[in-house]
Design a protein around this motif. Structure first.
Motif, PDB file in Angstrom:
ATOM      1  N   LYS A  31       0.810  -1.221   0.000  1.00 46.33           N
ATOM      2  CA  LYS A  31       0.000   0.000   0.000  1.00 46.33           C
ATOM      3  C   LYS A  31       0.843   1.272   0.000  1.00 46.33           C
ATOM      4  CE  LYS A  31      -3.973  -2.069   2.361  1.00 46.33           C
ATOM      5  NZ  LYS A  31      -4.873  -1.998   3.541  1.00 46.33           N
ATOM      6  N   ASP A  32       2.032   1.226   0.600  1.00 48.11           N
ATOM      7  CA  ASP A  32       2.853   2.432   0.695  1.00 48.11           C
ATOM      8  C   ASP A  32       3.780   2.624  -0.499  1.00 48.11           C
ATOM      9  OD1 ASP A  32       1.731   3.037   3.150  1.00 48.11           O
ATOM     10  OD2 ASP A  32       3.248   1.905   4.268  1.00 48.11           O
ATOM     11  N   LEU A  33       3.707   1.751  -1.480  1.00 43.60           N
ATOM     12  CA  LEU A  33       4.578   1.878  -2.654  1.00 43.60           C
ATOM     13  C   LEU A  33       4.106   3.034  -3.522  1.00 43.60           C
ATOM     14  CD1 LEU A  33       5.947  -0.942  -4.900  1.00 43.60           C
ATOM     15  CD2 LEU A  33       4.877   1.051  -5.944  1.00 43.60           C
ATOM     16  N   LYS A  34       5.051   3.877  -3.916  1.00 43.56           N
ATOM     17  CA  LYS A  34       4.735   4.988  -4.823  1.00 43.56           C
ATOM     18  C   LYS A  34       5.971   5.360  -5.629  1.00 43.56           C
ATOM     19  CE  LYS A  34       2.797   9.661  -5.102  1.00 43.56           C
ATOM     20  NZ  LYS A  34       2.273  10.819  -4.369  1.00 43.56           N
ATOM     21  N   THR A  35       5.815   5.347  -6.943  1.00 47.12           N
ATOM     22  CA  THR A  35       6.871   5.792  -7.845  1.00 47.12           C
ATOM     23  C   THR A  35       6.250   6.663  -8.932  1.00 47.12           C
ATOM     24  OG1 THR A  35       6.673   3.862  -9.287  1.00 47.12           O
ATOM     25  CG2 THR A  35       8.230   3.693  -7.461  1.00 47.12           C
ATOM     26  N   VAL A  36       7.073   7.479  -9.560  1.00 47.19           N
ATOM     27  CA  VAL A  36       6.596   8.341 -10.644  1.00 47.19           C
ATOM     28  C   VAL A  36       7.480   8.095 -11.866  1.00 47.19           C
ATOM     29  CG1 VAL A  36       6.067  10.695 -11.379  1.00 47.19           C
ATOM     30  CG2 VAL A  36       5.890  10.074  -8.953  1.00 47.19           C
ATOM     31  N   LYS A  76      12.393   9.153 -26.885  1.00 45.04           N
ATOM     32  CA  LYS A  76      12.640   7.768 -26.468  1.00 45.04           C
ATOM     33  C   LYS A  76      13.491   7.710 -25.191  1.00 45.04           C
ATOM     34  CE  LYS A  76      12.313   6.061 -31.222  1.00 45.04           C
ATOM     35  NZ  LYS A  76      10.895   5.709 -31.063  1.00 45.04           N
ATOM     36  N   THR A  77      13.025   8.438 -24.190  1.00 42.54           N
ATOM     37  CA  THR A  77      13.703   8.441 -22.893  1.00 42.54           C
ATOM     38  C   THR A  77      12.696   8.088 -21.800  1.00 42.54           C
ATOM     39  OG1 THR A  77      13.295  10.817 -22.572  1.00 42.54           O
ATOM     40  CG2 THR A  77      15.388  10.169 -23.590  1.00 42.54           C
ATOM     41  N   SER A  78      13.204   7.434 -20.760  1.00 40.82           N
ATOM     42  CA  SER A  78      12.372   7.069 -19.612  1.00 40.82           C
ATOM     43  C   SER A  78      13.141   7.340 -18.332  1.00 40.82           C
ATOM     44  CB  SER A  78      11.977   5.589 -19.668  1.00 40.82           C
ATOM     45  OG  SER A  78      11.227   5.301 -20.825  1.00 40.82           O
ATOM     46  N   MET A  79      12.469   7.914 -17.342  1.00 43.23           N
ATOM     47  CA  MET A  79      13.056   8.146 -16.031  1.00 43.23           C
ATOM     48  C   MET A  79      12.032   7.746 -14.976  1.00 43.23           C
ATOM     49  SD  MET A  79      15.081  11.800 -16.406  1.00 43.23           S
ATOM     50  CE  MET A  79      13.599  12.682 -16.899  1.00 43.23           C
ATOM     51  N   ILE A  80      12.527   7.387 -13.803  1.00 39.39           N
ATOM     52  CA  ILE A  80      11.625   7.006 -12.718  1.00 39.39           C
ATOM     53  C   ILE A  80      12.123   7.614 -11.412  1.00 39.39           C
ATOM     54  CG2 ILE A  80      12.816   4.826 -12.169  1.00 39.39           C
ATOM     55  CD1 ILE A  80       9.933   3.666 -11.745  1.00 39.39           C
ATOM     56  N   ASP A  81      11.184   8.083 -10.610  1.00 32.83           N
ATOM     57  CA  ASP A  81      11.481   8.666  -9.302  1.00 32.83           C
ATOM     58  C   ASP A  81      10.882   7.757  -8.238  1.00 32.83           C
ATOM     59  OD1 ASP A  81      12.171  10.378  -7.239  1.00 32.83           O
ATOM     60  OD2 ASP A  81      10.321  11.528  -7.413  1.00 32.83           O
ATOM     61  N   VAL A  82      11.730   7.102  -7.456  1.00 31.23           N
ATOM     62  CA  VAL A  82      11.260   6.214  -6.391  1.00 31.23           C
ATOM     63  C   VAL A  82      10.893   7.072  -5.179  1.00 31.23           C
ATOM     64  CG1 VAL A  82      11.863   4.320  -4.852  1.00 31.23           C
ATOM     65  CG2 VAL A  82      12.702   4.320  -7.213  1.00 31.23           C
ATOM     66  N   VAL A  83       9.607   7.184  -4.908  1.00 32.03           N
ATOM     67  CA  VAL A  83       9.135   8.001  -3.789  1.00 32.03           C
ATOM     68  C   VAL A  83       9.163   7.201  -2.492  1.00 32.03           C
ATOM     69  CG1 VAL A  83       7.232   9.378  -2.881  1.00 32.03           C
ATOM     70  CG2 VAL A  83       7.702   9.357  -5.343  1.00 32.03           C
ATOM     71  N   SER A  84       8.569   6.016  -2.500  1.00 32.63           N
ATOM     72  CA  SER A  84       8.578   5.171  -1.306  1.00 32.63           C
ATOM     73  C   SER A  84       8.372   3.710  -1.712  1.00 32.63           C
ATOM     74  CB  SER A  84       7.489   5.597  -0.313  1.00 32.63           C
ATOM     75  OG  SER A  84       6.207   5.440  -0.880  1.00 32.63           O
ATOM     76  N   LEU A  85       9.082   2.835  -1.015  1.00 38.02           N
ATOM     77  CA  LEU A  85       8.964   1.393  -1.241  1.00 38.02           C
ATOM     78  C   LEU A  85       8.857   0.704   0.117  1.00 38.02           C
ATOM     79  CD1 LEU A  85      11.701   0.715  -3.971  1.00 38.02           C
ATOM     80  CD2 LEU A  85       9.230   0.742  -4.311  1.00 38.02           C
TER      81      LEU A  85
END
Length: 264
Positions: free
Chosen positions: A173-178, A186-195
């Protein structure tokens, strides 16, 4: 949106203004546009939010003291106790010998003092040279970091970049990424907010769904909370996050899926 506002937004002045790199004339122009046009105000607010994300991912600890404290000056000096009493039993030549010895001791003490001072100053100069070298190195690193921040900010603010907020299911339930995906560049980025924390023998792995096949895009870790690049998956239908054995898996464990978002 009229052409004048579009041209202004594409000029990069807003990004420079946020980073404090505008001239006085440019600053006046930017602030004028922000106050006059709601579209520019909205773009400015979005940039501020994106800059916070980038700043968080590139946060660095403040540097230690630039220069060490200067060593305390040597206070110890040779002390010579002299017996100046004039006794009749000493001959004139003995008096001259004592005076010469005293003069020699004073000269030796003075020479040692100047030698010590010279050596200490030489050491201090070397410390200053080393610190200047370190400062130059830090400036170069900071310039590279600022350039990287600018590039990431431009990517996030690109109109072609799409933002996807990925949240966990009942198992996380607390997992959140953007995720930020730009299909044009053709680029991808990810921001790990909480795991949510996992047992040591498990990890989170992100996958791209491609026509029924799952392709690994890497492992996500709470210790690596930062905006980072991930492989771009052409024509991906969705992004999935699963729980896998430590080190990742070559085949996605669909039964251990904890998050999913459609890209279509």
């Amino acid at each position: 949106m009229n052409e004048k506002i579009t041209t202004f937004l594409n000029s990069g002045l807003l990004e420079k203004y946020l980073l404090g790199e505008t001239s006085s004339a440019e600053t006046e122009k930017v602030e004028s546009y922000i106050s006059r046009y709601p579209e520019v105000q909205n773009a400015y607010n979005t940039l501020q939010y994106n800059l916070e994300i980038v700043a968080k991912s590139n946060a660095v600890e403040a540097p230690k003291n630039i220069l060490d404290n200067i060593l305390e000056e040597l206070d110890d000096k040779p002390v010579v106790e002299l017996n100046t009493g004039n006794k009749n039993k000493y001959k004139a030549w003995h008096k001259i010998s004592i005076a010469a010895s005293i003069a020699a001791l004073i000269f030796a003490g003075t020479s040692y003092h100047f030698y010590s001072q010279k050596r200490k100053l030489s050491q201090e100069n070397q410390v200053v040279v080393d610190e200047i070298f370190d400062l130059r190195s830090d400036i170069e690193k900071n310039n590279l970091l600022l350039d990287n921040v600018m590039r990431q900010l431009l990517k996030l603010n690109n109109p072609e970049t799409e933002k996807y907020i990925i949240t966990g299911n009942e198992r996380a339930k607390d997992l959140k990424t953007v995720a930020y995906i730009n299909p044009k560049e053709k680029t991808s980025m990810i921001d790990v907010v909480s795991l949510p924390q996992l047992p040591e023998e498990q990890c989170y792995q992100i996958w791209a769904e491609l026509q029924g096949k799952m392709v690994s895009l890497g492992i996500l870790s709470e210790s690596d909370r930062q905006l980072m690049s991930i492989p771009y998956a052409e024509n991906a239908l969705a992004l999935n996050i699963t729980i896998e054995p430590k080190g990742g898996n070559t085949i996605a464990s669909i039964e251990n899926k904890v998050a999913e978002i459609s890209l279509q």
